[in-house]
Scaffold this active site. Structure first.
Site, PDB file in Angstrom:
ATOM      1  N   LYS A 189       0.808  -1.315   0.062  1.00 60.25           N
ATOM      2  CA  LYS A 189       0.363  -0.046  -0.151  1.00 60.25           C
ATOM      3  C   LYS A 189       0.957   1.351   0.140  1.00 60.25           C
ATOM      4  O   LYS A 189       1.542   1.878   0.970  1.00 60.25           O
ATOM      5  CB  LYS A 189      -0.985   0.127   1.321  1.00 60.25           C
ATOM      6  N   GLU A 265       9.803   1.242  10.724  1.00 57.34           N
ATOM      7  CA  GLU A 265      10.992   2.260  10.303  1.00 57.34           C
ATOM      8  C   GLU A 265      10.102   3.679  10.678  1.00 57.34           C
ATOM      9  O   GLU A 265       9.315   3.981   9.672  1.00 57.34           O
ATOM     10  CB  GLU A 265      11.343   2.042   8.698  1.00 57.34           C
ATOM     11  N   CYS A 300      13.812  10.583   5.988  1.00 54.06           N
ATOM     12  CA  CYS A 300      13.921  10.303   7.586  1.00 54.06           C
ATOM     13  C   CYS A 300      15.235  10.526   8.256  1.00 54.06           C
ATOM     14  O   CYS A 300      15.291  11.051   9.440  1.00 54.06           O
ATOM     15  CB  CYS A 300      13.668   9.154   7.568  1.00 54.06           C
ATOM     16  N   GLU A 399      10.182  15.814  15.312  1.00 59.26           N
ATOM     17  CA  GLU A 399      10.358  15.845  13.977  1.00 59.26           C
ATOM     18  C   GLU A 399       9.618  16.774  13.259  1.00 59.26           C
ATOM     19  O   GLU A 399       8.550  16.727  13.299  1.00 59.26           O
ATOM     20  CB  GLU A 399      10.064  14.372  13.378  1.00 59.26           C
TER      21      GLU A 399
HETATM   22  P1  NAD Z   1       2.484   8.606   7.601  1.00 54.80           P
HETATM   23  O1  NAD Z   1       2.788   7.786   8.705  1.00 54.80           O
HETATM   24  O2  NAD Z   1       1.544   9.747   7.588  1.00 54.80           O
HETATM   25  O3  NAD Z   1       2.118   7.616   6.349  1.00 54.80           O
HETATM   26  C1  NAD Z   1       2.856   6.678   5.922  1.00 54.80           C
HETATM   27  C2  NAD Z   1       2.111   5.406   5.250  1.00 54.80           C
HETATM   28  O4  NAD Z   1       0.804   5.049   6.261  1.00 54.80           O
HETATM   29  C3  NAD Z   1       1.235   5.945   4.164  1.00 54.80           C
HETATM   30  O5  NAD Z   1       1.036   4.966   3.259  1.00 54.80           O
HETATM   31  C4  NAD Z   1      -0.281   6.411   4.743  1.00 54.80           C
HETATM   32  O6  NAD Z   1      -1.443   6.029   3.997  1.00 54.80           O
HETATM   33  C5  NAD Z   1      -0.178   5.088   5.614  1.00 54.80           C
HETATM   34  N1  NAD Z   1      -1.245   5.544   6.747  1.00 54.80           N
HETATM   35  C6  NAD Z   1      -1.671   6.572   7.351  1.00 54.80           C
HETATM   36  N2  NAD Z   1      -2.546   6.276   8.352  1.00 54.80           N
HETATM   37  C7  NAD Z   1      -2.730   5.022   8.591  1.00 54.80           C
HETATM   38  C8  NAD Z   1      -3.564   4.223   9.367  1.00 54.80           C
HETATM   39  N3  NAD Z   1      -4.193   4.550  10.225  1.00 54.80           N
HETATM   40  N4  NAD Z   1      -3.306   2.749   9.249  1.00 54.80           N
HETATM   41  C9  NAD Z   1      -2.411   2.514   8.158  1.00 54.80           C
HETATM   42  N5  NAD Z   1      -1.849   3.008   7.379  1.00 54.80           N
HETATM   43  C10 NAD Z   1      -1.864   4.400   7.364  1.00 54.80           C
HETATM   44  O7  NAD Z   1       4.235   8.982   7.091  1.00 54.80           O
HETATM   45  P2  NAD Z   1       4.510  10.061   5.628  1.00 54.80           P
HETATM   46  O8  NAD Z   1       3.845  11.354   6.091  1.00 54.80           O
HETATM   47  O9  NAD Z   1       3.959   9.480   4.381  1.00 54.80           O
HETATM   48  O10 NAD Z   1       5.985   9.963   5.958  1.00 54.80           O
HETATM   49  C11 NAD Z   1       6.566  10.707   6.628  1.00 54.80           C
HETATM   50  C12 NAD Z   1       7.134   9.802   8.012  1.00 54.80           C
HETATM   51  O11 NAD Z   1       7.618   8.704   7.474  1.00 54.80           O
HETATM   52  C13 NAD Z   1       7.872  10.693   8.748  1.00 54.80           C
HETATM   53  O12 NAD Z   1       7.980  10.434  10.233  1.00 54.80           O
HETATM   54  C14 NAD Z   1       9.486  10.034   8.620  1.00 54.80           C
HETATM   55  O13 NAD Z   1      10.519  10.235   9.353  1.00 54.80           O
HETATM   56  C15 NAD Z   1       9.087   8.648   8.484  1.00 54.80           C
HETATM   57  N6  NAD Z   1       9.990   7.961   7.528  1.00 54.80           N
HETATM   58  C16 NAD Z   1      10.888   7.067   8.049  1.00 54.80           C
HETATM   59  C17 NAD Z   1      11.875   6.337   7.541  1.00 54.80           C
HETATM   60  C18 NAD Z   1      12.801   5.314   8.062  1.00 54.80           C
HETATM   61  O14 NAD Z   1      13.551   4.519   7.325  1.00 54.80           O
HETATM   62  N7  NAD Z   1      13.005   5.136   9.620  1.00 54.80           N
HETATM   63  C19 NAD Z   1      11.987   6.779   5.946  1.00 54.80           C
HETATM   64  C20 NAD Z   1      11.140   7.482   5.583  1.00 54.80           C
HETATM   65  C21 NAD Z   1      10.040   8.315   6.114  1.00 54.80           C
END
Ligand code: NAD
Length: 498
Positions: A189, A265, A300, A399
């Site tokens: 997804k 992650e 990230c 963050e």
């Molecule tokens: P997000 O958590 O908002 O969304 C990530 C994914 O989760 C998306 O596909 C979203 O549709 C899905 N999602 C949202 N709500 C959900 C729910 N209730 N149930 C299941 N899935 C759901 O993150 P984002 O804004 O897309 O990305 C930014 C975040 O990702 C930042 O916190 C960043 O640090 C983190 N990130 C971490 C790494 C790593 O390797 N540690 C890498 C890249 C990004």
């Protein structure tokens, strides 16, 4: 060489409506609901994706389970899986620029970063795990002669993957590569803000010979489609990259459903610790600016907290300001710009609100601090630098996931370590020093999954990336990532049946 005319040619006005990929077929949602795809470059709608609901996710999971059970991938010779994955990587590389432009239109990363960091990096990762597929041996345990203890490495079954909008192909490949190489079936997804390129590479997997049902992609909202995957009773492992808030929800979903194994992650507030003896302050300043302003801070491991030794603070600030002012923020498909847009409007508001909070808490704004290029209709934020940030301020703790750098200072190594470790996060960190023993002490003392010494972002897929504390568990990249997608099974065989 990258040509502007070539990029412009690929920037067609519309991209056809997109569909889920289930059982190797383009599939609409049962309810026919769709989400508009809006480009962060100019705010214009240029395509649409399926708003998948619980039933659509269920269809995808059932397809994945059927494919796993029929064994056409899971029980095939690993060398065959390697062959299909190598071909897949080649097809991605052959269409790299087209894929990169599509992705830039979807999430606003500048084209140079996108080309290297997305299709090219994705292909390299898939090839890396393809090469590993037929080198995953089981073990024979050191038992007495009367018994044979065998340790099998088995695919877990159906793997759910949920990924964010920054670097969807790079991060997607970090999970798809090991999960597929190990023989699992996958339901992926993507983020609703960056689905197009993952749908595209899934099509290429079909062309490469991936059997039906092995790789399925369902698009939609997190609250609907992601939640359904998290709650599904027939997903064995779920691997997620994204925010801590959603990570917590997934833990609850796992507990409420089948207790699926969960790997997270999550975010970070990475420390960039600069000692006065750093070898080349010019280079440190340049990489410091790049580490937070590349992809507008939507990385990230972005080093969003500079922790600099007091005696060189003013000098460093001056140099970082010079590099930050040289950045050209704007249309990410225009090669004149080296920084693009924020991925969506909601994130633009989050950044602006956190900057305002920082100002209210008393940090000193040295640069930026505002939305820019609003007349474009897109979502752009100025490179922003704060000094006089103290460890407890929100600018040092939370963050932001935007182009916002917080500068703190220290006198002694012990203070630097204390400040660096004083957040809930533990993803990445950077140390600049010419003193070898100090470098090793810092590597040991920092609570982070990665410590980079005298460089920023030199790592590749051969080494693990994972967080400690609230930055997550498990790792992406390297051969260690494969462990997430296998079960160890013991066969304990008596050799003396009498
Ligand atoms: P997000 O958590 O908002 O969304 C990530 C994914 O989760 C998306 O596909 C979203 O549709 C899905 N999602 C949202 N709500 C959900 C729910 N209730 N149930 C299941 N899935 C759901 O993150 P984002 O804004 O897309 O990305 C930014 C975040 O990702 C930042 O916190 C960043 O640090 C983190 N990130 C971490 C790494 C790593 O390797 N540690 C890498 C890249 C990004």
């Amino acid at each position: 060489m990258l040509e502007q005319s070539e990029i412009d040619r690929l920037r067609e006005p519309t991209v056809p409506a997109q569909y889920n990929l289930i059982n190797n077929k383009k599939t609409d949602g049962l309810q026919g609901q769709r989400l508009a795809v809006q480009s962060p470059i100019d705010g214009k709608v240029f395509s649409s994706i399926v708003a998948s609901d619980k039933e659509d996710v269920d269809i995808a999971v059932r397809a994945a389970r059927a494919a796993f059970n029929d064994g056409s991938w899971a029980n095939s010779a690993p060398a065959y899986r390697a062959k299909v994955m190598r071909k897949w990587a080649m097809l991605i590389e052959q269409q790299a620029l087209e894929i990169a432009v599509l992705g830039v239109r979807d999430n606003g990363t500048d084209i140079r970063t996108a080309l290297k960091g997305e299709p090219q990096s994705c292909a390299a990762t898939i090839r890396y795990y393809a090469e590993a597929a037929d080198k995953l041996y089981g073990e024979i345990a050191p038992t007495a002669d009367t018994t044979l203890g065998l340790i099998h490495r088995e695919a877990v079954g159906v793997v759910g993957l949920i990924v964010p909008w920054n670097f969807p192909l790079m991060i997607g490949a970090w999970k798809l590569g090991p999960a597929l190489a190990a023989g699992n079936s996958v339901v992926l997804k993507p983020s609703e803000s960056a689905s197009l390129t993952l749908l595209k590479i899934a099509e290429l997997a079909v062309q490469a010979g991936m059997p039906a049902g092995v790789l399925n992609v369902v698009t939609g909202l997190g609250e609907q489609c992601g939640k359904a995957l998290g709650l599904h009773m027939d997903v064995d492992v779920l691997a997620f990259t994204g925010s801590g808030g959603v990570g917590r929800c997934l833990m609850e979903y796992a507990a409420q459903s089948n207790m699926k194994r969960l790997y997270l992650e999550l975010g970070g507030k990475s420390a960039n610790i600069i000692f006065a003896d750093a070898a080349n302050l010019e280079r440190v300043a340049k990489e410091t600016a790049a580490s937070i302003f590349r992809n507008s801070g939507q990385v990230c491991v972005a080093a969003s907290r500079v922790i600099v030794q007091e005696s060189i603070k003013e000098q460093l600030i001056e140099k970082v300001l010079t590099y930050a002012k040289e950045l050209s923020v704007g249309d990410p498909l225009d090669m004149c710009n080296n920084t693009g847009s924020i991925a969506n409007e909601a994130q633009l508001q989050v950044i602006d609100q956190k900057v305002k909070q920082g100002l209210a808490e008393g940090a000193k704004l040295l640069l930026g601090g505002e939305k820019i290029l609003q007349q474009s209709g897109g979502y752009y934020y100025a490179p922003t630098i704060f000094s006089e940030v103290t460890p407890k301020m929100s600018l040092a703790q939370e963050e932001i996931f935007g182009p916002v750098l917080s500068i703190l200072s220290f006198e002694t190594m012990e203070q630097a370590i204390e400040i660096a470790n004083s957040t809930v996060y533990g993803l990445s960190s950077v140390v600049w020093t010419a003193n070898l023993s100090r470098a090793h002490k810092m590597v040991k003392a920092l609570n982070a999954g990665v410590v980079q010494v005298n460089c920023y972002s030199g790592a590749d897929q051969t080494v693990p990336l994972g967080g400690v504390k609230q930055s997550g568990n498990g790792v992406d990249r390297s051969l260690h990532a494969i462990d997430k997608y296998i079960n160890l099974k013991t066969a304990w065989i008596s050799l003396d049946p009498q």
